[in-house]
Design a protein around this motif. Sequence first.
Motif, short mmCIF file in Angstrom:
data_model
loop_
_atom_site.label_atom_id
_atom_site.label_comp_id
_atom_site.label_asym_id
_atom_site.label_seq_id
_atom_site.Cartn_x
_atom_site.Cartn_y
_atom_site.Cartn_z
N ARG A 163 0.67 -1.34 -0.13
CA ARG A 163 0.04 0.05 -0.15
C ARG A 163 0.75 1.24 0.01
O ARG A 163 0.61 2.30 0.95
CB ARG A 163 -0.88 0.10 1.00
N PRO A 164 1.86 1.49 -0.86
CA PRO A 164 2.74 2.52 -1.11
C PRO A 164 1.93 3.98 -1.09
O PRO A 164 0.75 3.88 -1.93
CB PRO A 164 3.61 2.41 -2.19
N ASP A 165 2.28 5.17 -0.48
CA ASP A 165 1.59 6.24 -0.61
C ASP A 165 2.71 6.99 -1.56
O ASP A 165 2.20 8.45 -1.64
CB ASP A 165 1.35 6.81 0.85
N THR A 166 3.79 6.67 -1.93
CA THR A 166 4.55 7.47 -2.84
C THR A 166 5.32 6.60 -3.62
O THR A 166 5.12 5.27 -3.38
CB THR A 166 5.73 8.22 -1.99
N THR A 167 5.81 6.80 -4.67
CA THR A 167 6.52 5.78 -5.60
C THR A 167 7.69 5.21 -4.97
O THR A 167 8.53 5.88 -4.22
CB THR A 167 7.31 6.71 -6.92
N PRO A 168 7.73 3.80 -4.98
CA PRO A 168 8.73 3.12 -4.19
C PRO A 168 10.35 3.69 -4.66
O PRO A 168 10.42 3.85 -5.99
CB PRO A 168 8.39 1.68 -4.59
N PRO A 169 11.08 3.57 -3.83
CA PRO A 169 12.31 4.23 -4.02
C PRO A 169 12.90 3.19 -5.03
O PRO A 169 12.80 1.86 -5.18
CB PRO A 169 13.23 4.16 -2.83
N ALA A 170 13.99 3.83 -6.05
CA ALA A 170 14.92 3.08 -6.88
C ALA A 170 15.45 1.82 -6.12
O ALA A 170 16.13 2.02 -5.15
CB ALA A 170 16.09 3.72 -7.75
N GLY A 171 15.56 0.70 -6.69
CA GLY A 171 16.26 -0.54 -6.08
C GLY A 171 15.17 -1.07 -5.21
O GLY A 171 15.78 -2.16 -4.56
N SER A 172 14.02 -1.02 -5.19
CA SER A 172 13.09 -1.65 -4.33
C SER A 172 12.78 -2.82 -4.60
O SER A 172 12.71 -3.85 -3.46
CB SER A 172 11.83 -0.76 -4.46
N GLU A 173 13.12 -3.53 -5.49
CA GLU A 173 12.95 -4.83 -5.94
C GLU A 173 13.96 -5.77 -5.23
O GLU A 173 13.86 -7.04 -5.29
CB GLU A 173 13.14 -5.13 -7.63
N GLU A 174 15.04 -5.07 -4.65
CA GLU A 174 16.26 -5.94 -4.04
C GLU A 174 15.70 -5.89 -2.67
O GLU A 174 16.66 -6.71 -1.88
CB GLU A 174 17.65 -5.20 -4.67
N ILE A 175 15.05 -5.24 -2.08
CA ILE A 175 14.87 -4.93 -0.70
C ILE A 175 14.40 -6.26 -0.02
O ILE A 175 13.48 -7.08 -0.24
CB ILE A 175 13.95 -3.90 -0.48
N GLY A 176 15.21 -6.77 0.88
CA GLY A 176 15.15 -7.96 1.34
C GLY A 176 14.08 -8.19 2.75
O GLY A 176 14.68 -8.63 3.94
N PHE A 177 12.99 -7.46 2.68
CA PHE A 177 11.91 -7.45 3.86
C PHE A 177 10.79 -7.69 3.14
O PHE A 177 10.22 -7.12 2.37
CB PHE A 177 11.92 -5.90 4.53
N TYR A 178 9.99 -8.66 3.75
CA TYR A 178 8.61 -8.83 3.55
C TYR A 178 7.80 -8.16 4.58
O TYR A 178 8.18 -8.02 5.72
CB TYR A 178 8.29 -10.50 3.52
N GLY A 179 6.62 -7.80 4.11
CA GLY A 179 5.68 -7.08 5.38
C GLY A 179 4.37 -7.46 4.83
O GLY A 179 3.78 -7.69 3.50
N ALA A 180 3.34 -7.44 5.89
CA ALA A 180 1.99 -7.91 5.64
C ALA A 180 1.31 -7.41 6.86
O ALA A 180 1.66 -7.18 7.88
CB ALA A 180 1.75 -9.14 5.05
N VAL A 181 -0.24 -7.23 6.68
CA VAL A 181 -1.22 -6.96 7.78
C VAL A 181 -2.11 -8.03 7.60
O VAL A 181 -2.60 -8.07 6.51
CB VAL A 181 -1.74 -5.41 7.66
N GLY A 182 -2.48 -8.64 8.78
CA GLY A 182 -3.65 -9.66 8.76
C GLY A 182 -4.54 -9.43 9.84
O GLY A 182 -4.43 -8.72 10.83
N ARG A 183 -5.64 -9.75 9.32
CA ARG A 183 -6.89 -9.51 10.41
C ARG A 183 -7.38 -10.69 11.02
O ARG A 183 -7.75 -11.81 10.37
CB ARG A 183 -8.12 -8.64 9.76
N LYS A 184 -7.60 -10.78 12.44
CA LYS A 184 -8.01 -11.99 13.20
C LYS A 184 -9.63 -12.02 12.86
O LYS A 184 -10.38 -11.02 13.31
CB LYS A 184 -7.64 -12.10 14.36
N THR A 185 -9.92 -12.92 12.23
CA THR A 185 -11.43 -13.14 12.14
C THR A 185 -12.32 -14.03 12.86
O THR A 185 -13.66 -13.91 12.89
CB THR A 185 -11.87 -13.41 10.55
N GLY A 186 -11.72 -14.69 13.76
CA GLY A 186 -12.41 -15.66 14.56
C GLY A 186 -11.45 -16.16 15.69
O GLY A 186 -10.30 -15.73 15.86
#
Length: 266
Positions: free
Chosen positions: A243-266
């Motif tokens: 969910r970027p709010d600006t253009t990802p910086p150059a070289g972003s394809e090499e960034i070694g960090f995963y990220g996510a948000v999850g919602r608990k439904t039950g």
Amino acid sequence: MTQDGGQAVHIDTSKPHPARIYDYLLGGKDNYEVDQVAADQLAAAAPEVWISVRANRAFLQRAVRYVIGSGVRQVLDVGTGLPTSPNVHEVAQELAPDVRVAYVDNDPIVKAHGDALLNRAGTTSIVLADLREPQSIVDHPEVRRVIDFGRPVALFLVAVLHFLRDADEPGRVVATLRDALPPGSFLVLSHATGDFADDRSEAEAVYDNASASMNLRSRDQVERFFDGFELVEPGLVQVPFWRPDTTPPAGSEEIGFYGAVGRKTG
């Protein structure tokens, strides 16, 4: 910010520390020469680390805005690291002044800086506790003072699980924290990976002499931490692309960090 005991804190500067390495890479001043040397070695082995830490920090801030915008008014930030403005509570309370934030870290230097630098409002606390003992976090009286586990909570595990070895059972750790959360809660998580590099052994080796090891994990391994949560779009991606709010910086394809948000439904 309430204090967790009044004992003097001994800060070990003989070994580099992940929080201080991270602080240096972000341009902070709460670090020592041993941390700077380690960070420079890390950057030599993985040059993208300079943009990676900033992209991870930006992911954290976007995730805060997302969960607060979704109506959550409680944040449990485990492995908070050294305070870097804007902090989680600053971002959250700008949107909703009634947000309550409990910071947790196992390092006395983080606790000391938190006590000195963060505000002392009754809606915010910082405590010493170890992620490897998740039930002690849930049961901590200062956490309980700020966080009501009967109402939705946003649990933040940002750039911290990769400092747990497999022997520390990170899956069990996350599951214990997850089970303490009611439906409607969120998990915000980022994790270092070697999926976008041919070899990251040199980068991992930098942490062999630090106070915590670096344990890179694959996409599938990281995604398993979200068992029991429904991933928010776009799912698990490299942090600049969540969910970027600006253009990802150059070289972003090499960034070694995963990220996510999850919602608990039950």
